[in-house]
Design a protein around this motif. Structure first.
Motif, PDB file in Angstrom:
ATOM      1  N   GLU A 214       0.838  -1.191   0.000  1.00 16.29           N
ATOM      2  CA  GLU A 214       0.000   0.000   0.000  1.00 16.29           C
ATOM      3  C   GLU A 214       0.882   1.254   0.000  1.00 16.29           C
ATOM      4  O   GLU A 214       1.839   1.326   0.761  1.00 16.29           O
ATOM      5  CB  GLU A 214      -0.866  -0.009   1.262  1.00 16.29           C
ATOM      6  N   GLY A 215       0.546   2.201  -0.871  1.00 15.28           N
ATOM      7  CA  GLY A 215       1.288   3.450  -0.883  1.00 15.28           C
ATOM      8  C   GLY A 215       2.506   3.427  -1.786  1.00 15.28           C
ATOM      9  O   GLY A 215       2.976   4.469  -2.217  1.00 15.28           O
ATOM     10  N   ASP A 216       3.011   2.242  -2.081  1.00 13.03           N
ATOM     11  CA  ASP A 216       4.134   2.163  -3.013  1.00 13.03           C
ATOM     12  C   ASP A 216       3.695   2.593  -4.399  1.00 13.03           C
ATOM     13  O   ASP A 216       2.514   2.541  -4.734  1.00 13.03           O
ATOM     14  CB  ASP A 216       4.641   0.711  -3.115  1.00 13.03           C
ATOM     15  N   GLU A 217       4.667   2.968  -5.190  1.00 10.64           N
ATOM     16  CA  GLU A 217       4.359   3.228  -6.579  1.00 10.64           C
ATOM     17  C   GLU A 217       3.842   1.935  -7.191  1.00 10.64           C
ATOM     18  O   GLU A 217       4.305   0.842  -6.852  1.00 10.64           O
ATOM     19  CB  GLU A 217       5.634   3.683  -7.300  1.00 10.64           C
ATOM     20  N   SER A 218       2.857   2.083  -8.058  1.00 10.23           N
ATOM     21  CA  SER A 218       2.260   0.903  -8.681  1.00 10.23           C
ATOM     22  C   SER A 218       3.183   0.384  -9.786  1.00 10.23           C
ATOM     23  O   SER A 218       3.164   0.881 -10.897  1.00 10.23           O
ATOM     24  CB  SER A 218       0.898   1.280  -9.267  1.00 10.23           C
ATOM     25  N   VAL A 219       4.010  -0.603  -9.485  1.00 13.57           N
ATOM     26  CA  VAL A 219       4.989  -1.082 -10.458  1.00 13.57           C
ATOM     27  C   VAL A 219       4.578  -2.367 -11.148  1.00 13.57           C
ATOM     28  O   VAL A 219       4.999  -2.630 -12.265  1.00 13.57           O
ATOM     29  CB  VAL A 219       6.369  -1.313  -9.798  1.00 13.57           C
ATOM     30  N   LEU A 220       3.766  -3.171 -10.481  1.00 16.60           N
ATOM     31  CA  LEU A 220       3.399  -4.473 -11.040  1.00 16.60           C
ATOM     32  C   LEU A 220       1.892  -4.639 -11.148  1.00 16.60           C
ATOM     33  O   LEU A 220       1.145  -4.145 -10.313  1.00 16.60           O
ATOM     34  CB  LEU A 220       3.914  -5.596 -10.129  1.00 16.60           C
ATOM     35  N   VAL A 221       1.481  -5.355 -12.180  1.00 19.31           N
ATOM     36  CA  VAL A 221       0.113  -5.857 -12.248  1.00 19.31           C
ATOM     37  C   VAL A 221       0.219  -7.314 -12.675  1.00 19.31           C
ATOM     38  O   VAL A 221       1.298  -7.771 -13.057  1.00 19.31           O
ATOM     39  CB  VAL A 221      -0.749  -5.080 -13.270  1.00 19.31           C
ATOM     40  N   GLY A 222      -0.872  -8.046 -12.613  1.00 16.95           N
ATOM     41  CA  GLY A 222      -0.766  -9.434 -13.022  1.00 16.95           C
ATOM     42  C   GLY A 222      -2.026 -10.247 -12.803  1.00 16.95           C
ATOM     43  O   GLY A 222      -3.055  -9.730 -12.367  1.00 16.95           O
ATOM     44  N   ASN A 223      -1.907 -11.519 -13.131  1.00 20.79           N
ATOM     45  CA  ASN A 223      -3.007 -12.454 -12.967  1.00 20.79           C
ATOM     46  C   ASN A 223      -2.651 -13.509 -11.937  1.00 20.79           C
ATOM     47  O   ASN A 223      -1.520 -14.000 -11.907  1.00 20.79           O
ATOM     48  CB  ASN A 223      -3.289 -13.174 -14.284  1.00 20.79           C
ATOM     49  N   VAL A 224      -3.616 -13.885 -11.134  1.00 15.44           N
ATOM     50  CA  VAL A 224      -3.404 -14.973 -10.188  1.00 15.44           C
ATOM     51  C   VAL A 224      -3.514 -16.299 -10.941  1.00 15.44           C
ATOM     52  O   VAL A 224      -4.497 -16.531 -11.651  1.00 15.44           O
ATOM     53  CB  VAL A 224      -4.444 -14.940  -9.059  1.00 15.44           C
ATOM     54  N   LEU A 225      -2.498 -17.137 -10.802  1.00 13.18           N
ATOM     55  CA  LEU A 225      -2.530 -18.455 -11.450  1.00 13.18           C
ATOM     56  C   LEU A 225      -3.030 -19.518 -10.486  1.00 13.18           C
ATOM     57  O   LEU A 225      -3.821 -20.382 -10.834  1.00 13.18           O
ATOM     58  CB  LEU A 225      -1.122 -18.827 -11.937  1.00 13.18           C
ATOM     59  N   GLU A 226      -2.552 -19.417  -9.257  1.00 11.99           N
ATOM     60  CA  GLU A 226      -2.866 -20.437  -8.259  1.00 11.99           C
ATOM     61  C   GLU A 226      -2.910 -19.796  -6.894  1.00 11.99           C
ATOM     62  O   GLU A 226      -2.123 -18.881  -6.611  1.00 11.99           O
ATOM     63  CB  GLU A 226      -1.720 -21.456  -8.208  1.00 11.99           C
ATOM     64  N   GLY A 227      -3.769 -20.280  -6.015  1.00 13.81           N
ATOM     65  CA  GLY A 227      -3.776 -19.811  -4.638  1.00 13.81           C
ATOM     66  C   GLY A 227      -4.715 -18.640  -4.418  1.00 13.81           C
ATOM     67  O   GLY A 227      -5.474 -18.238  -5.306  1.00 13.81           O
ATOM     68  N   MET A 228      -4.665 -18.096  -3.216  1.00  9.21           N
ATOM     69  CA  MET A 228      -5.529 -16.982  -2.854  1.00  9.21           C
ATOM     70  C   MET A 228      -4.698 -15.880  -2.218  1.00  9.21           C
ATOM     71  O   MET A 228      -3.758 -16.156  -1.492  1.00  9.21           O
ATOM     72  CB  MET A 228      -6.577 -17.437  -1.842  1.00  9.21           C
ATOM     73  N   LEU A 229      -5.087 -14.637  -2.491  1.00 10.29           N
ATOM     74  CA  LEU A 229      -4.373 -13.497  -1.907  1.00 10.29           C
ATOM     75  C   LEU A 229      -5.385 -12.520  -1.343  1.00 10.29           C
ATOM     76  O   LEU A 229      -6.541 -12.493  -1.756  1.00 10.29           O
ATOM     77  CB  LEU A 229      -3.510 -12.806  -2.952  1.00 10.29           C
ATOM     78  N   LYS A 230      -4.923 -11.740  -0.378  1.00  6.87           N
ATOM     79  CA  LYS A 230      -5.791 -10.712   0.191  1.00  6.87           C
ATOM     80  C   LYS A 230      -5.312  -9.339  -0.255  1.00  6.87           C
ATOM     81  O   LYS A 230      -4.118  -9.115  -0.450  1.00  6.87           O
ATOM     82  CB  LYS A 230      -5.790 -10.783   1.722  1.00  6.87           C
ATOM     83  N   LEU A 231      -6.280  -8.421  -0.385  1.00  9.07           N
ATOM     84  CA  LEU A 231      -5.972  -7.014  -0.630  1.00  9.07           C
ATOM     85  C   LEU A 231      -6.327  -6.276   0.652  1.00  9.07           C
ATOM     86  O   LEU A 231      -7.429  -6.447   1.172  1.00  9.07           O
ATOM     87  CB  LEU A 231      -6.832  -6.471  -1.774  1.00  9.07           C
ATOM     88  N   SER A 232      -5.412  -5.484   1.172  1.00  5.12           N
ATOM     89  CA  SER A 232      -5.690  -4.862   2.467  1.00  5.12           C
ATOM     90  C   SER A 232      -5.162  -3.444   2.588  1.00  5.12           C
ATOM     91  O   SER A 232      -4.203  -3.060   1.930  1.00  5.12           O
ATOM     92  CB  SER A 232      -5.093  -5.713   3.585  1.00  5.12           C
ATOM     93  N   THR A 233      -5.818  -2.676   3.444  1.00  5.98           N
ATOM     94  CA  THR A 233      -5.379  -1.315   3.805  1.00  5.98           C
ATOM     95  C   THR A 233      -5.273  -1.225   5.313  1.00  5.98           C
ATOM     96  O   THR A 233      -5.918  -1.986   6.037  1.00  5.98           O
ATOM     97  CB  THR A 233      -6.407  -0.217   3.464  1.00  5.98           C
ATOM     98  N   VAL A 234      -4.534  -0.233   5.768  1.00  4.82           N
ATOM     99  CA  VAL A 234      -4.275  -0.096   7.191  1.00  4.82           C
ATOM    100  C   VAL A 234      -4.490   1.359   7.594  1.00  4.82           C
ATOM    101  O   VAL A 234      -4.162   2.268   6.830  1.00  4.82           O
ATOM    102  CB  VAL A 234      -2.821  -0.516   7.494  1.00  4.82           C
ATOM    103  N   THR A 235      -5.042   1.600   8.780  1.00  5.71           N
ATOM    104  CA  THR A 235      -5.167   2.972   9.286  1.00  5.71           C
ATOM    105  C   THR A 235      -3.814   3.443   9.807  1.00  5.71           C
ATOM    106  O   THR A 235      -2.877   2.660   9.936  1.00  5.71           O
ATOM    107  CB  THR A 235      -6.161   3.049  10.461  1.00  5.71           C
ATOM    108  N   GLY A 236      -3.746   4.723  10.135  1.00  8.04           N
ATOM    109  CA  GLY A 236      -2.507   5.284  10.648  1.00  8.04           C
ATOM    110  C   GLY A 236      -1.932   4.511  11.820  1.00  8.04           C
ATOM    111  O   GLY A 236      -0.711   4.331  11.927  1.00  8.04           O
TER     112      GLY A 236
END
Lengths: 239, 239
Positions: B58-80
């Motif tokens: 989060e907050g990093d420059e957006s350098v990568l995009v892609g497709n999930v081939l296998e498995g599960m991932l979470k997308l998350s944000t955090v408060t201060g």
DNA sequence: CGCGTTATTGATTAGTCTCAATTCAGGTGG
DNA sequence: CCACCTGAATTGAGACTAATCAATAACGCG
């Protein structure tokens, strides 16, 4: 909790042409050349909505899509027993409706007087398929919308009432405030603020008056708000 | 609250070709012809992630995009101050990352062993611009994601702990359950379920054991769940 | 100016969080 | 193979936030 005015909006076939549309530059139509714009022009019609009028209903078949020309509208969903959550607020040049989908997952209701340029969904889908610029513009807009929705999920899932109200005030002041320091008129009732923040109306009200007592804002009455201490609000909103 | 394993993932340049990719048909690549696929193939590389490893911050420059081939991932944000909200879960063939944007608004972290096919964002943006089929497919996917996010906003803003847990169980069983009646293994810890539902870990735990006592589910231990009374859960989840 | 609606304020309650103590499960090393 | 160790999950007690219920006040409109 329930809508006040729920009559169907009247279709007002205005004579305005797309070429001199106020939001042309910023809406997805901006990607079109003049012939494309003419074609789209013939497909659309303009609809006028009064505050409280609903353009699209949650669960209905997705028949219309369109662009907001003037005013503000809310997107909302309701639980089985009537609790409402506002899932988005749209402003001029924003896109509304669900293209490429069977049915609409939320209602679209005017918060202020509003004008919307609408298209039959099927026709719009076909048009978009033939004009990839439209799809590209819509993609960018949808990605932004998704970012906003996910930011709001953090607010709804993890923030306290105080943090939520501070965040909303800052967002509204940024989106509506022309002159810094001047009072802005919220287009939202306390109930609608609650529906947006996932809070009870009384909690919103109490938090607002507390902010006033603490010198963060002024409430000169009539849904108006004056920002007095932005850094203070920002500190609260940051969590 | 904080990640366990936060080391950068290793780039594992596999030899696999796009033409025999497991998710080709359902991912956005499905819209490409063989030459396009070859071109994309040369741009991408495959990355392997262990549970807890973070691909994007989060907050990093957006350098990568892609497709999930296998498995599960979470997308998350955090408060201060470190409170976390999971804003999405992605499955094989789902798209991850933020194309056409300066920076990424949420972290992407593996929940299970995962393989992801990634591209440099800039290169992908250009490629997508030249292949409108990709943009069209991505648009449809993003619209679905937005619908999902907004549905979750109703859950976070307006539902009780009981309703939230019931909704999550149904969603997980539907997305993961092959054989009805067979135990499914949740890829989420209680903490992660809490981060997804906007609840404390103890509340999730208490609600789960209550559901077990009431005969709605079985908890044979080890993150496994057996659905015993779907209509019952559905009644609760409906609100 | 009076009426209906919306907002504020107060008292109380319910639901969830926090803190703390066990218990459980899975992995490690003897 | 079993005892141990560690992180995860459960369970309990108490505190606190926000919801609910109820009454009053302010506003907007005819």
């Amino acid at each position: 909790m329930l809508q006040l005015a729920t009559s169907r909006p009247g279709a007002v076939p205005e004579s305005g042409r797309c070429t001199d549309c106020a939001v042309r530059a910023s809406a997805i139509c901006g990607s079109l050349d003049v012939p494309g714009l003419d074609e789209l022009s013939r497909m659309g019609r303009k609809v006028h909505l009064r505050p409280g009028q609903t353009l699209l209903w949650e669960g209905d078949e997705s028949v219309l899509v369109g662009n907001v020309l003037e005013g503000m509208l809310k997107l909302s969903t309701v639980t089985g027993d009537g609790r409402e959550q506002i899932v988005g607020i749209v402003f001029p040049s924003d896109f509304i409706g669900r293209p490429f989908g069977k049915d609409s997952h939320h209602s679209v209701t005017a918060l202020t007087e509003a004008r919307v340029c609408v298209f039959r969904r099927g026709a719009f889908d076909d048009f978009a398929g033939a004009h990839s610029g439209i799809e590209a513009a819509l993609l960018r807009r949808t990605l932004d919308e998704l970012d906003r929705a996910r930011r709001w999920m953090l607010l709804l899932g993890r923030m306290s009432a105080t943090e939520r109200v501070a965040s909303l005030l800052l967002e509204m002041i940024d989106r509506l405030g022309d002159t810094p320091g001047a009072p802005i008129s919220l287009p939202l009732s306390r109930q609608q603020m609650g529906d947006l923040l996932g809070l009870a109306i009384e909690t919103v009200s109490r938090t607002m008056t507390r902010f006033e007592r603490e010198g963060l804002i002024d409430l000169p009455g009539g849904r108006r708000v004056v920002l007095r201490d932005r850094p203070g609000l920002e500190r609260i909103a940051a969590g």
